[in-house]
Write an enzyme that holds these catalytic residues in place. Structure first.
Site, PDB file in Angstrom:
ATOM      1  N   CYS A 126       0.815  -1.214   0.000  1.00  0.00           N
ATOM      2  CA  CYS A 126       0.000   0.000   0.000  1.00  0.00           C
ATOM      3  C   CYS A 126       0.846   1.261   0.000  1.00  0.00           C
ATOM      4  O   CYS A 126       0.637   2.187  -0.800  1.00  0.00           O
ATOM      5  CB  CYS A 126      -0.946   0.006   1.192  1.00  0.00           C
ATOM      6  SG  CYS A 126      -0.208  -0.573   2.703  1.00  0.00           S
ATOM      7  N   HIS A 234      -2.833   6.172   4.647  1.00  0.00           N
ATOM      8  CA  HIS A 234      -1.404   6.411   4.859  1.00  0.00           C
ATOM      9  C   HIS A 234      -1.021   7.801   4.331  1.00  0.00           C
ATOM     10  O   HIS A 234      -1.526   8.231   3.288  1.00  0.00           O
ATOM     11  CB  HIS A 234      -0.570   5.371   4.109  1.00  0.00           C
ATOM     12  CG  HIS A 234      -0.644   3.978   4.648  1.00  0.00           C
ATOM     13  ND1 HIS A 234      -1.203   3.656   5.862  1.00  0.00           N
ATOM     14  CD2 HIS A 234      -0.213   2.813   4.108  1.00  0.00           C
ATOM     15  CE1 HIS A 234      -1.110   2.351   6.052  1.00  0.00           C
ATOM     16  NE2 HIS A 234      -0.519   1.805   5.014  1.00  0.00           N
TER      17      HIS A 234
HETATM   18  C1  2RA Z   1       1.005  -1.916   6.581  1.00  0.00           C
HETATM   19  N1  2RA Z   1       1.804  -1.876   4.327  1.00  0.00           N
HETATM   20  O1  2RA Z   1       0.486  -0.793   6.501  1.00  0.00           O
HETATM   21  C2  2RA Z   1       1.254  -2.732   5.326  1.00  0.00           C
HETATM   22  C3  2RA Z   1       0.018  -3.371   4.807  1.00  0.00           C
HETATM   23  N2  2RA Z   1      -0.399  -4.433   5.550  1.00  0.00           N
HETATM   24  O2  2RA Z   1       1.336  -2.431   7.648  1.00  0.00           O
END
Ligand code: 2RA
Length: 329
Positions: A126, A234
């Site tokens: 991601c 994020h």
């Molecule tokens: C996280 N990128 O955010 C990883 C996705 N599971 O921990």
């Protein structure tokens, strides 16, 4: 089209079903798959209930596409078994991403590399997807020499246990801990496990996956990945050293013209991306675009996206859309 969703009861699997419905993916038969203990239970798709199948039954059904979000071990074991019966697997785990025989795809960047022979396709991490979508046009226009990335990651990336830990902490209740520390009122500089070299797996994914997707091992990348008590998506602060001079207005123009990217950038009106507003949307939002006056040809920017959508489910579904639109399944 017969489509299996493996990991249908998980956080990403549930978003996968939502995105498939929203985008009216051409499904004639949906085959939800989950762990043995969930077989027979129901999931909802387009307001209808579907019974969860076992992996074996789903493989026997020979779906054209199987979208996996069930962890690396499950994918390593069962993706090849689907591929053997002719299914094209789009896998959201890290199992196949760095396999030299497998393609790591962000459709807006490199879907054109896909062929009928690609029976296991890797969906990037991601935090990588949202970043490379913004970096790809800059790499094309100017060349990228180096990236310095700091991430501020939603706890949904860790999974439902972390969400529950945060909710318990908000409520002042004790419960199972996904982290050895409180998440509430904290910032944890450890997304995933540490490797020998002192970096976490998450940080090394940003390094290795970026070079693979942009197909350029000369791009220097370093990252610090941090978990924060946020659920919507994020956020990433990215310092981009380019190989050529630029004008800030041209950077904005190039990003504005990039499919899947929305520029939100006006300090005069306090306009910049924030996860609380990115949640539930499929775009990657870019702002705080500004020259780095400490270094030539270098620009800073802030990149935010819903990690369960473009960071996982939506990107995977878009790969499926590309396969269907181009007659590859
Ligand atoms: C996280 N990128 O955010 C990883 C996705 N599971 O921990």
């Amino acid at each position: 089209m017969k489509v299996a969703v493996v990991g249908a009861t998980g956080m990403v699997g549930q978003v996968m079903l939502k995105v498939l419905a929203e985008r009216d993916f051409p499904i004639t038969e949906l085959i939800p798959v989950a762990s043995e203990r969930s077989v027979g239970k129901k999931v909802t798709y387009k307001d209808k209930e579907y019974t969860i199948h076992s992996m074996e039954d789903a493989i026997a059904a020979k779906p054209q596409i199987a979208i996996f979000s069930a962890g690396g071990n499950t994918s390593k074991e069962f993706a090849p078994k689907f591929a053997e019966v002719g299914t094209t697997v789009i896998d959201n785990s890290s199992a196949w991403r760095m396999d030299p025989t497998k393609k790591l795809v962000v459709p807006e960047i490199n879907a054109t590399s896909l062929t009928k022979e690609d029976k296991i396709i890797a969906n990037p991490n991601c935090s990588t997807i949202q970043m490379v979508l913004a970096m790809s046009p800059l790499h094309r226009e100017y060349g990228i020499k180096r990236l310095v990335i700091s991430t501020y990651q939603s706890i949904t990336g860790t999974g439902v246990k972390a969400v529950e830990q945060l909710e318990n902490e908000y409520a002042g209740e004790k419960g199972e801990m996904a982290y050895p520390y409180p998440i509430h009122r904290n910032a944890i500089p450890a997304c995933d496990v540490f490797e020998e070299n002192g970096y976490t797996k998450e940080e090394l994914k940003l390094v290795n996956e970026t070079q693979k997707i942009l197909d350029d091992r000369s791009i220097a990348v370093t990252a610090t990945a941090v978990r924060i008590p946020v659920v919507g998506g994020h956020s990433e602060s990215v310092n981009v050293e380019l190989r050529a001079p630029f004008e800030e207005k041209d950077i904005r123009k190039v990003l504005n013209e990039t499919s899947g990217v929305t520029v939100q950038d006006n300090p005069d009106t306090n306009t910049y991306p924030m996860p609380i507003y990115a949640e539930g949307k499929n775009d990657v939002f870019v702002g705080r675009i500004r020259r780095d006056y400490s270094q030539e040809n270098t620009v800073n920017m802030w990149i935010v996206s819903d990690n369960l959508r473009k960071g996982a489910a939506t990107n995977a579904v878009q790969i499926g859309e590309y396969l269907v639109a181009n007659g590859l399944v």
